[in-house]
Design a protein around this motif. Structure first.
Motif, PDB file in Angstrom:
ATOM      1  N   GLN A   1       3.468  14.895 -10.983  1.00 33.94           N
ATOM      2  CA  GLN A   1       4.014  15.171 -12.306  1.00 33.94           C
ATOM      3  C   GLN A   1       3.026  15.947 -13.163  1.00 33.94           C
ATOM      4  O   GLN A   1       3.415  16.784 -13.967  1.00 33.94           O
ATOM      5  CB  GLN A   1       4.385  13.859 -13.016  1.00 33.94           C
ATOM      6  CG  GLN A   1       5.555  13.134 -12.395  1.00 33.94           C
ATOM      7  CD  GLN A   1       6.833  13.937 -12.494  1.00 33.94           C
ATOM      8  OE1 GLN A   1       7.170  14.447 -13.551  1.00 33.94           O
ATOM      9  NE2 GLN A   1       7.543  14.043 -11.388  1.00 33.94           N
ATOM     10  N   LYS A   2       1.750  15.673 -12.990  1.00 36.59           N
ATOM     11  CA  LYS A   2       0.724  16.343 -13.798  1.00 36.59           C
ATOM     12  C   LYS A   2       0.298  17.678 -13.189  1.00 36.59           C
ATOM     13  O   LYS A   2       0.037  18.637 -13.901  1.00 36.59           O
ATOM     14  CB  LYS A   2      -0.501  15.440 -13.928  1.00 36.59           C
ATOM     15  CG  LYS A   2      -0.233  14.199 -14.737  1.00 36.59           C
ATOM     16  CD  LYS A   2      -1.449  13.310 -14.781  1.00 36.59           C
ATOM     17  CE  LYS A   2      -1.142  12.019 -15.523  1.00 36.59           C
ATOM     18  NZ  LYS A   2      -2.265  11.093 -15.516  1.00 36.59           N
ATOM     19  N   ALA A   3       0.214  17.755 -11.876  1.00 35.63           N
ATOM     20  CA  ALA A   3      -0.409  18.908 -11.227  1.00 35.63           C
ATOM     21  C   ALA A   3       0.574  20.038 -10.925  1.00 35.63           C
ATOM     22  O   ALA A   3       0.203  21.207 -10.996  1.00 35.63           O
ATOM     23  CB  ALA A   3      -1.091  18.464  -9.937  1.00 35.63           C
TER      24      ALA A   3
ATOM     25  N   ALA B   1       0.831  -1.207   0.000  1.00 35.01           N
ATOM     26  CA  ALA B   1       0.000   0.000   0.000  1.00 35.01           C
ATOM     27  C   ALA B   1       0.870   1.264   0.000  1.00 35.01           C
ATOM     28  O   ALA B   1       0.560   2.240  -0.691  1.00 35.01           O
ATOM     29  CB  ALA B   1      -0.926  -0.001   1.214  1.00 35.01           C
ATOM     30  N   PHE B   2       1.971   1.245   0.750  1.00 36.26           N
ATOM     31  CA  PHE B   2       2.881   2.394   0.799  1.00 36.26           C
ATOM     32  C   PHE B   2       3.494   2.658  -0.576  1.00 36.26           C
ATOM     33  O   PHE B   2       3.540   3.805  -1.039  1.00 36.26           O
ATOM     34  CB  PHE B   2       3.971   2.120   1.842  1.00 36.26           C
ATOM     35  CG  PHE B   2       5.032   3.170   1.906  1.00 36.26           C
ATOM     36  CD1 PHE B   2       4.782   4.393   2.509  1.00 36.26           C
ATOM     37  CD2 PHE B   2       6.285   2.940   1.364  1.00 36.26           C
ATOM     38  CE1 PHE B   2       5.759   5.372   2.568  1.00 36.26           C
ATOM     39  CE2 PHE B   2       7.268   3.903   1.416  1.00 36.26           C
ATOM     40  CZ  PHE B   2       7.002   5.115   2.025  1.00 36.26           C
ATOM     41  N   LEU B   3       3.973   1.593  -1.221  1.00 37.60           N
ATOM     42  CA  LEU B   3       4.608   1.763  -2.529  1.00 37.60           C
ATOM     43  C   LEU B   3       3.610   2.227  -3.589  1.00 37.60           C
ATOM     44  O   LEU B   3       3.918   3.110  -4.391  1.00 37.60           O
ATOM     45  CB  LEU B   3       5.277   0.459  -2.956  1.00 37.60           C
ATOM     46  CG  LEU B   3       6.481   0.030  -2.114  1.00 37.60           C
ATOM     47  CD1 LEU B   3       6.969  -1.344  -2.540  1.00 37.60           C
ATOM     48  CD2 LEU B   3       7.590   1.047  -2.207  1.00 37.60           C
ATOM     49  N   ILE B   4       2.430   1.659  -3.583  1.00 35.86           N
ATOM     50  CA  ILE B   4       1.413   2.059  -4.561  1.00 35.86           C
ATOM     51  C   ILE B   4       0.977   3.502  -4.297  1.00 35.86           C
ATOM     52  O   ILE B   4       0.820   4.293  -5.232  1.00 35.86           O
ATOM     53  CB  ILE B   4       0.213   1.096  -4.526  1.00 35.86           C
ATOM     54  CG1 ILE B   4       0.640  -0.267  -5.090  1.00 35.86           C
ATOM     55  CG2 ILE B   4      -0.963   1.643  -5.301  1.00 35.86           C
ATOM     56  CD1 ILE B   4      -0.391  -1.357  -4.936  1.00 35.86           C
ATOM     57  N   GLY B   5       0.826   3.878  -3.030  1.00 30.29           N
ATOM     58  CA  GLY B   5       0.458   5.247  -2.686  1.00 30.29           C
ATOM     59  C   GLY B   5       1.503   6.248  -3.129  1.00 30.29           C
ATOM     60  O   GLY B   5       1.176   7.313  -3.659  1.00 30.29           O
ATOM     61  N   ASN B   6       2.780   5.901  -2.926  1.00 27.91           N
ATOM     62  CA  ASN B   6       3.852   6.799  -3.375  1.00 27.91           C
ATOM     63  C   ASN B   6       3.838   6.959  -4.881  1.00 27.91           C
ATOM     64  O   ASN B   6       4.049   8.059  -5.401  1.00 27.91           O
ATOM     65  CB  ASN B   6       5.216   6.264  -2.928  1.00 27.91           C
ATOM     66  CG  ASN B   6       5.567   6.735  -1.548  1.00 27.91           C
ATOM     67  OD1 ASN B   6       4.959   7.650  -1.013  1.00 27.91           O
ATOM     68  ND2 ASN B   6       6.549   6.101  -0.964  1.00 27.91           N
ATOM     69  N   TYR B   7       3.608   5.875  -5.606  1.00 31.87           N
ATOM     70  CA  TYR B   7       3.581   5.940  -7.065  1.00 31.87           C
ATOM     71  C   TYR B   7       2.425   6.809  -7.544  1.00 31.87           C
ATOM     72  O   TYR B   7       2.592   7.636  -8.442  1.00 31.87           O
ATOM     73  CB  TYR B   7       3.477   4.535  -7.660  1.00 31.87           C
ATOM     74  CG  TYR B   7       3.426   4.533  -9.161  1.00 31.87           C
ATOM     75  CD1 TYR B   7       4.567   4.812  -9.901  1.00 31.87           C
ATOM     76  CD2 TYR B   7       2.245   4.281  -9.844  1.00 31.87           C
ATOM     77  CE1 TYR B   7       4.544   4.827 -11.283  1.00 31.87           C
ATOM     78  CE2 TYR B   7       2.204   4.293 -11.224  1.00 31.87           C
ATOM     79  CZ  TYR B   7       3.351   4.568 -11.937  1.00 31.87           C
ATOM     80  OH  TYR B   7       3.305   4.595 -13.295  1.00 31.87           O
ATOM     81  N   VAL B   8       1.267   6.652  -6.908  1.00 31.23           N
ATOM     82  CA  VAL B   8       0.100   7.460  -7.291  1.00 31.23           C
ATOM     83  C   VAL B   8       0.357   8.936  -7.013  1.00 31.23           C
ATOM     84  O   VAL B   8       0.061   9.794  -7.851  1.00 31.23           O
ATOM     85  CB  VAL B   8      -1.167   6.963  -6.552  1.00 31.23           C
ATOM     86  CG1 VAL B   8      -2.315   7.928  -6.710  1.00 31.23           C
ATOM     87  CG2 VAL B   8      -1.558   5.582  -7.058  1.00 31.23           C
ATOM     88  N   LEU B   9       0.928   9.253  -5.852  1.00 28.42           N
ATOM     89  CA  LEU B   9       1.248  10.652  -5.548  1.00 28.42           C
ATOM     90  C   LEU B   9       2.286  11.220  -6.510  1.00 28.42           C
ATOM     91  O   LEU B   9       2.193  12.377  -6.920  1.00 28.42           O
ATOM     92  CB  LEU B   9       1.761  10.770  -4.112  1.00 28.42           C
ATOM     93  CG  LEU B   9       0.703  10.672  -3.021  1.00 28.42           C
ATOM     94  CD1 LEU B   9       1.374  10.648  -1.652  1.00 28.42           C
ATOM     95  CD2 LEU B   9      -0.272  11.823  -3.108  1.00 28.42           C
ATOM     96  N   TYR B  10       3.265  10.414  -6.889  1.00 32.32           N
ATOM     97  CA  TYR B  10       4.286  10.866  -7.838  1.00 32.32           C
ATOM     98  C   TYR B  10       3.663  11.181  -9.193  1.00 32.32           C
ATOM     99  O   TYR B  10       3.968  12.217  -9.797  1.00 32.32           O
ATOM    100  CB  TYR B  10       5.364   9.785  -7.973  1.00 32.32           C
ATOM    101  CG  TYR B  10       6.379  10.078  -9.034  1.00 32.32           C
ATOM    102  CD1 TYR B  10       7.383  11.016  -8.830  1.00 32.32           C
ATOM    103  CD2 TYR B  10       6.332   9.433 -10.266  1.00 32.32           C
ATOM    104  CE1 TYR B  10       8.322  11.293  -9.806  1.00 32.32           C
ATOM    105  CE2 TYR B  10       7.265   9.705 -11.258  1.00 32.32           C
ATOM    106  CZ  TYR B  10       8.246  10.636 -11.023  1.00 32.32           C
ATOM    107  OH  TYR B  10       9.163  10.911 -11.994  1.00 32.32           O
ATOM    108  N   MET B  11       2.794  10.297  -9.666  1.00 33.06           N
ATOM    109  CA  MET B  11       2.149  10.537 -10.960  1.00 33.06           C
ATOM    110  C   MET B  11       1.259  11.778 -10.901  1.00 33.06           C
ATOM    111  O   MET B  11       1.212  12.570 -11.840  1.00 33.06           O
ATOM    112  CB  MET B  11       1.333   9.317 -11.386  1.00 33.06           C
ATOM    113  CG  MET B  11       2.172   8.087 -11.669  1.00 33.06           C
ATOM    114  SD  MET B  11       3.468   8.360 -12.876  1.00 33.06           S
ATOM    115  CE  MET B  11       2.508   8.574 -14.347  1.00 33.06           C
ATOM    116  N   TYR B  12       0.550  11.978  -9.792  1.00 27.24           N
ATOM    117  CA  TYR B  12      -0.289  13.164  -9.631  1.00 27.24           C
ATOM    118  C   TYR B  12       0.570  14.428  -9.616  1.00 27.24           C
ATOM    119  O   TYR B  12       0.227  15.431 -10.236  1.00 27.24           O
ATOM    120  CB  TYR B  12      -1.106  13.062  -8.341  1.00 27.24           C
ATOM    121  CG  TYR B  12      -1.862  14.323  -8.019  1.00 27.24           C
ATOM    122  CD1 TYR B  12      -3.000  14.668  -8.737  1.00 27.24           C
ATOM    123  CD2 TYR B  12      -1.420  15.179  -7.012  1.00 27.24           C
ATOM    124  CE1 TYR B  12      -3.682  15.838  -8.459  1.00 27.24           C
ATOM    125  CE2 TYR B  12      -2.099  16.341  -6.732  1.00 27.24           C
ATOM    126  CZ  TYR B  12      -3.226  16.668  -7.458  1.00 27.24           C
ATOM    127  OH  TYR B  12      -3.894  17.827  -7.180  1.00 27.24           O
TER     128      TYR B  12
END
Length: 83
Positions: free
Chosen positions: A53-55, A40-51
């Protein structure tokens, strides 16, 4: 024959009761919990990183100081103006 079948059924029932009484292995529960939290930590970090990059706007570059610019020109063999 009937007695033999009854005996086998009773042994299977006792074996099933023993398995139910033991439950899950405690180490398996710990492993699943830690693995789930790590995933969950790794997936959460990846999602925040992708967000991010866009925002977020792109990072501004630091301006190059005049001293560094002069040193780079001298390395390239171009005389600095005024010299």
């Amino acid at each position: 024959m009937l007695s033999n079948n009854l005996h086998v059924l009773l042994e299977q029932k006792n074996a099933a009761n023993d398995i139910e009484a033991n439950g899950f292995d405690p180490w398996l529960i710990v492993l699943l919990l830690v693995g789930g939290l790590l995933l969950a930590f790794l997936i959460g970090n990846y999602v925040l990183y992708m967000y991010a990059q866009k925002a977020l706007p792109p990072k501004k570059k630091q301006p190059i100081s005049r001293k560094k610019m002069k040193r780079e020109r001298l390395k390239q063999g171009v005389a600095a103006p005024g010299e």
